[in-house]
Design a protein around this motif. Sequence first.
Motif, PDB file in Angstrom:
ATOM      1  N   PHE A   1       0.833  -1.203   0.000  1.00 16.52           N
ATOM      2  CA  PHE A   1       0.000   0.000   0.000  1.00 16.52           C
ATOM      3  C   PHE A   1       0.873   1.261   0.000  1.00 16.52           C
ATOM      4  CE2 PHE A   1      -2.525  -3.088   2.741  1.00 16.52           C
ATOM      5  CZ  PHE A   1      -3.182  -3.631   1.649  1.00 16.52           C
ATOM      6  N   THR A   2       0.252   2.388  -0.283  1.00 18.65           N
ATOM      7  CA  THR A   2       0.954   3.666  -0.298  1.00 18.65           C
ATOM      8  C   THR A   2       1.261   4.124   1.131  1.00 18.65           C
ATOM      9  OG1 THR A   2      -1.088   4.958  -0.222  1.00 18.65           O
ATOM     10  CG2 THR A   2      -0.274   4.317  -2.413  1.00 18.65           C
ATOM     11  N   PRO A   3       2.250   5.013   1.298  1.00 20.56           N
ATOM     12  CA  PRO A   3       2.536   5.545   2.642  1.00 20.56           C
ATOM     13  C   PRO A   3       1.313   6.197   3.291  1.00 20.56           C
ATOM     14  CG  PRO A   3       4.341   6.068   1.152  1.00 20.56           C
ATOM     15  CD  PRO A   3       3.250   5.480   0.301  1.00 20.56           C
ATOM     16  N   ARG A   4       0.486   6.883   2.483  1.00 22.49           N
ATOM     17  CA  ARG A   4      -0.707   7.508   3.052  1.00 22.49           C
ATOM     18  C   ARG A   4      -1.643   6.462   3.629  1.00 22.49           C
ATOM     19  NH1 ARG A   4      -5.436  10.795  -0.135  1.00 22.49           N
ATOM     20  NH2 ARG A   4      -6.091   8.666  -0.563  1.00 22.49           N
ATOM     21  N   THR A   5      -1.795   5.342   2.923  1.00 21.10           N
ATOM     22  CA  THR A   5      -2.683   4.287   3.416  1.00 21.10           C
ATOM     23  C   THR A   5      -2.153   3.690   4.714  1.00 21.10           C
ATOM     24  OG1 THR A   5      -3.547   3.735   1.229  1.00 21.10           O
ATOM     25  CG2 THR A   5      -3.625   2.006   2.901  1.00 21.10           C
ATOM     26  N   TRP A   6      -0.829   3.462   4.787  1.00 21.20           N
ATOM     27  CA  TRP A   6      -0.265   2.931   6.032  1.00 21.20           C
ATOM     28  C   TRP A   6      -0.478   3.912   7.177  1.00 21.20           C
ATOM     29  CZ3 TRP A   6       0.466  -1.911   6.636  1.00 21.20           C
ATOM     30  CH2 TRP A   6       0.915  -2.724   5.589  1.00 21.20           C
ATOM     31  N   ALA A   7      -0.359   5.204   6.892  1.00 20.42           N
ATOM     32  CA  ALA A   7      -0.591   6.210   7.934  1.00 20.42           C
ATOM     33  C   ALA A   7      -2.045   6.176   8.393  1.00 20.42           C
ATOM     34  CB  ALA A   7      -0.234   7.600   7.407  1.00 20.42           C
ATOM     35  N   VAL A   8      -2.973   5.987   7.458  1.00 22.78           N
ATOM     36  CA  VAL A   8      -4.389   5.891   7.814  1.00 22.78           C
ATOM     37  C   VAL A   8      -4.638   4.656   8.677  1.00 22.78           C
ATOM     38  CG1 VAL A   8      -6.701   5.475   6.896  1.00 22.78           C
ATOM     39  CG2 VAL A   8      -5.231   7.193   5.835  1.00 22.78           C
ATOM     40  N   LEU A   9      -4.011   3.524   8.331  1.00 19.53           N
ATOM     41  CA  LEU A   9      -4.201   2.297   9.100  1.00 19.53           C
ATOM     42  C   LEU A   9      -3.704   2.460  10.528  1.00 19.53           C
ATOM     43  CD1 LEU A   9      -3.147  -0.346   6.411  1.00 19.53           C
ATOM     44  CD2 LEU A   9      -5.467   0.287   7.119  1.00 19.53           C
ATOM     45  N   VAL A  10      -2.556   3.122  10.692  1.00 23.19           N
ATOM     46  CA  VAL A  10      -2.054   3.392  12.048  1.00 23.19           C
ATOM     47  C   VAL A  10      -2.993   4.351  12.772  1.00 23.19           C
ATOM     48  CG1 VAL A  10      -0.174   4.415  13.374  1.00 23.19           C
ATOM     49  CG2 VAL A  10       0.347   2.932  11.432  1.00 23.19           C
ATOM     50  N   GLY A  11      -3.477   5.370  12.054  1.00 20.91           N
ATOM     51  CA  GLY A  11      -4.423   6.309  12.661  1.00 20.91           C
ATOM     52  C   GLY A  11      -5.695   5.630  13.125  1.00 20.91           C
ATOM     53  N   LEU A  12      -6.192   4.659  12.345  1.00 20.12           N
ATOM     54  CA  LEU A  12      -7.385   3.917  12.748  1.00 20.12           C
ATOM     55  C   LEU A  12      -7.142   3.131  14.037  1.00 20.12           C
ATOM     56  CD1 LEU A  12      -8.587   2.519   9.303  1.00 20.12           C
ATOM     57  CD2 LEU A  12      -9.912   4.005  10.817  1.00 20.12           C
ATOM     58  N   ALA A  13      -5.945   2.577  14.166  1.00 22.90           N
ATOM     59  CA  ALA A  13      -5.636   1.809  15.371  1.00 22.90           C
ATOM     60  C   ALA A  13      -5.514   2.706  16.595  1.00 22.90           C
ATOM     61  CB  ALA A  13      -4.340   1.024  15.161  1.00 22.90           C
ATOM     62  N   VAL A  14      -4.933   3.896  16.410  1.00 22.19           N
ATOM     63  CA  VAL A  14      -4.664   4.774  17.553  1.00 22.19           C
ATOM     64  C   VAL A  14      -5.903   5.555  17.975  1.00 22.19           C
ATOM     65  CG1 VAL A  14      -3.347   6.782  18.333  1.00 22.19           C
ATOM     66  CG2 VAL A  14      -2.218   4.984  17.007  1.00 22.19           C
ATOM     67  N   VAL A  15      -6.576   6.216  17.013  1.00 16.62           N
ATOM     68  CA  VAL A  15      -7.661   7.139  17.380  1.00 16.62           C
ATOM     69  C   VAL A  15      -8.969   6.414  17.711  1.00 16.62           C
ATOM     70  CG1 VAL A  15      -9.001   9.155  16.672  1.00 16.62           C
ATOM     71  CG2 VAL A  15      -6.580   9.014  16.095  1.00 16.62           C
ATOM     72  N   PRO A  16      -9.643   5.766  16.735  1.00 15.81           N
ATOM     73  CA  PRO A  16     -10.912   5.121  17.094  1.00 15.81           C
ATOM     74  C   PRO A  16     -10.741   3.908  18.004  1.00 15.81           C
ATOM     75  CG  PRO A  16     -10.688   5.379  14.699  1.00 15.81           C
ATOM     76  CD  PRO A  16      -9.353   5.616  15.301  1.00 15.81           C
ATOM     77  N   GLN A  17      -9.655   3.106  17.769  1.00 15.09           N
ATOM     78  CA  GLN A  17      -9.534   1.849  18.498  1.00 15.09           C
ATOM     79  C   GLN A  17      -8.960   2.034  19.894  1.00 15.09           C
ATOM     80  OE1 GLN A  17     -10.714  -0.729  16.630  1.00 15.09           O
ATOM     81  NE2 GLN A  17     -10.691  -2.078  18.388  1.00 15.09           N
ATOM     82  N   LEU A  18      -7.696   2.506  19.980  1.00 13.50           N
ATOM     83  CA  LEU A  18      -7.057   2.594  21.289  1.00 13.50           C
ATOM     84  C   LEU A  18      -7.621   3.725  22.139  1.00 13.50           C
ATOM     85  CD1 LEU A  18      -3.333   1.866  20.335  1.00 13.50           C
ATOM     86  CD2 LEU A  18      -4.958   0.351  21.476  1.00 13.50           C
ATOM     87  N   ILE A  19      -7.756   4.928  21.557  1.00  9.76           N
ATOM     88  CA  ILE A  19      -8.284   6.044  22.340  1.00  9.76           C
ATOM     89  C   ILE A  19      -9.799   5.914  22.517  1.00  9.76           C
ATOM     90  CG2 ILE A  19      -8.622   8.544  22.399  1.00  9.76           C
ATOM     91  CD1 ILE A  19      -5.979   8.864  20.942  1.00  9.76           C
ATOM     92  N   GLY A  20     -10.522   5.753  21.406  1.00  7.34           N
ATOM     93  CA  GLY A  20     -11.982   5.696  21.481  1.00  7.34           C
ATOM     94  C   GLY A  20     -12.488   4.537  22.306  1.00  7.34           C
ATOM     95  N   HIS A  21     -12.052   3.318  21.977  1.00  5.30           N
ATOM     96  CA  HIS A  21     -12.513   2.142  22.713  1.00  5.30           C
ATOM     97  C   HIS A  21     -12.101   2.191  24.174  1.00  5.30           C
ATOM     98  CE1 HIS A  21     -13.767  -1.075  19.603  1.00  5.30           C
ATOM     99  NE2 HIS A  21     -13.983   0.121  19.101  1.00  5.30           N
ATOM    100  N   SER A  22     -10.871   2.642  24.442  1.00  9.87           N
ATOM    101  CA  SER A  22     -10.404   2.693  25.829  1.00  9.87           C
ATOM    102  C   SER A  22     -11.271   3.622  26.678  1.00  9.87           C
ATOM    103  CB  SER A  22      -8.941   3.148  25.877  1.00  9.87           C
ATOM    104  OG  SER A  22      -8.112   2.225  25.218  1.00  9.87           O
ATOM    105  N   LEU A  23     -11.605   4.790  26.140  1.00 13.39           N
ATOM    106  CA  LEU A  23     -12.432   5.731  26.897  1.00 13.39           C
ATOM    107  C   LEU A  23     -13.845   5.205  27.088  1.00 13.39           C
ATOM    108  CD1 LEU A  23     -11.228   9.116  25.357  1.00 13.39           C
ATOM    109  CD2 LEU A  23     -10.837   8.280  27.690  1.00 13.39           C
ATOM    110  N   LEU A  24     -14.397   4.525  26.070  1.00 12.84           N
ATOM    111  CA  LEU A  24     -15.731   3.952  26.224  1.00 12.84           C
ATOM    112  C   LEU A  24     -15.717   2.811  27.237  1.00 12.84           C
ATOM    113  CD1 LEU A  24     -16.935   3.945  22.512  1.00 12.84           C
ATOM    114  CD2 LEU A  24     -17.618   5.502  24.335  1.00 12.84           C
ATOM    115  N   ASN A  25     -14.653   2.004  27.210  1.00 11.91           N
ATOM    116  CA  ASN A  25     -14.530   0.925  28.193  1.00 11.91           C
ATOM    117  C   ASN A  25     -14.405   1.491  29.608  1.00 11.91           C
ATOM    118  OD1 ASN A  25     -14.663  -1.447  26.629  1.00 11.91           O
ATOM    119  ND2 ASN A  25     -12.589  -1.118  25.887  1.00 11.91           N
ATOM    120  N   ALA A  26     -13.692   2.599  29.738  1.00 11.31           N
ATOM    121  CA  ALA A  26     -13.560   3.225  31.055  1.00 11.31           C
ATOM    122  C   ALA A  26     -14.898   3.795  31.520  1.00 11.31           C
ATOM    123  CB  ALA A  26     -12.508   4.330  31.001  1.00 11.31           C
ATOM    124  N   SER A  27     -15.696   4.308  30.587  1.00 10.90           N
ATOM    125  CA  SER A  27     -16.983   4.917  30.947  1.00 10.90           C
ATOM    126  C   SER A  27     -17.942   3.916  31.559  1.00 10.90           C
ATOM    127  CB  SER A  27     -17.624   5.554  29.703  1.00 10.90           C
ATOM    128  OG  SER A  27     -16.823   6.588  29.186  1.00 10.90           O
TER     129      SER A  27
END
Length: 312
Positions: A217-243
């Motif tokens: 994949f292109t560098p932009r796509t890899w950056a998006v994949l990492v962003g998906l893991a960090v923002v919605p998954q790790l940050i988003g899910h973690s905060l919802l789990n804490a709630s």
Amino acid sequence: MSHTPPVPAPRPTKARVYGGLVLGVVAVSWAAPLIRFAEAPSLAISAWRLTFAATPLLLLALLRGRAELASLSARIWGWLVLSGLALALHFATWIASLQYTTVASSVALVTTQPVWVALFAWVALSERVGPRGLAAIGLCLAGSVLIGARDFAAGGQALWGDVLAVMGAILAAVYFVIGRRVRDAMSLGTYVGVVYSVAAVALMVAHLFVDSPLTGFTPRTWAVLVGLAVVPQLIGHSLLNASVRHLSAPFVAVTTLGEPVLSTLWAVPLLGETPDWVQLVGGGMALVGVLFMAREEALRQPPPPDMVPAAD
């Protein structure tokens, strides 16, 4: 020799609890717009998103919870595997839906999961939602259906995307309810570390049986994949789990219905997908439903046990 008992951790303030919940919803609302920028097959997006998110969580679980992992029964391990498979299928179906339908419709339909959670929790856990809670869920569901009304009328590929999104909602509810069933047996970190890893492995193995690229994949796509893991998954899910340690599971699940509203807003400048008046009315109905559920939550005493929600 006397021992001083450990001091319990102070309960966070309401502002911190609700602020974390709001931030979690905002974080997960970025999932759909980000996915549209990934030039990769939906199965690869699902696999890499969960792999990047699962790796640090699994390492943390192995470092801090080895004794806990060793103490789990075969029955609990079976539930964990089933939960991970449900989560993998949830992402596979929902992310695929974004290839066929709009961000507004896909996210609105996948967030009907509270309806399925209420049904599955009633069947499997004997948990009921009060009349006001049911009314709030109904209002949120009606708003979500309005948001996706254009696709129901269009049919064809758009309708198939809607079907995939609903399947994603059902599978998310399965993951949600299993989490409620087994979370008493382990810590949150151990649970998500194992379940995310099972889901990531399942999606990676799926590539052995399908003709779908996993790299190149292109560098932009890899950056998006990492962003998906960090923002919605790790940050988003973690905060919802804490709630859900301080708020009821139905309230947190219904609050995530703010996701289609925010995702629709992000899609306007980023993707040029402008919602019509029907979708705007639907978003307003969903927000009113969240306010009704907030009132229901304020009347609940004592606070319910924690539960692991699913969010995208």
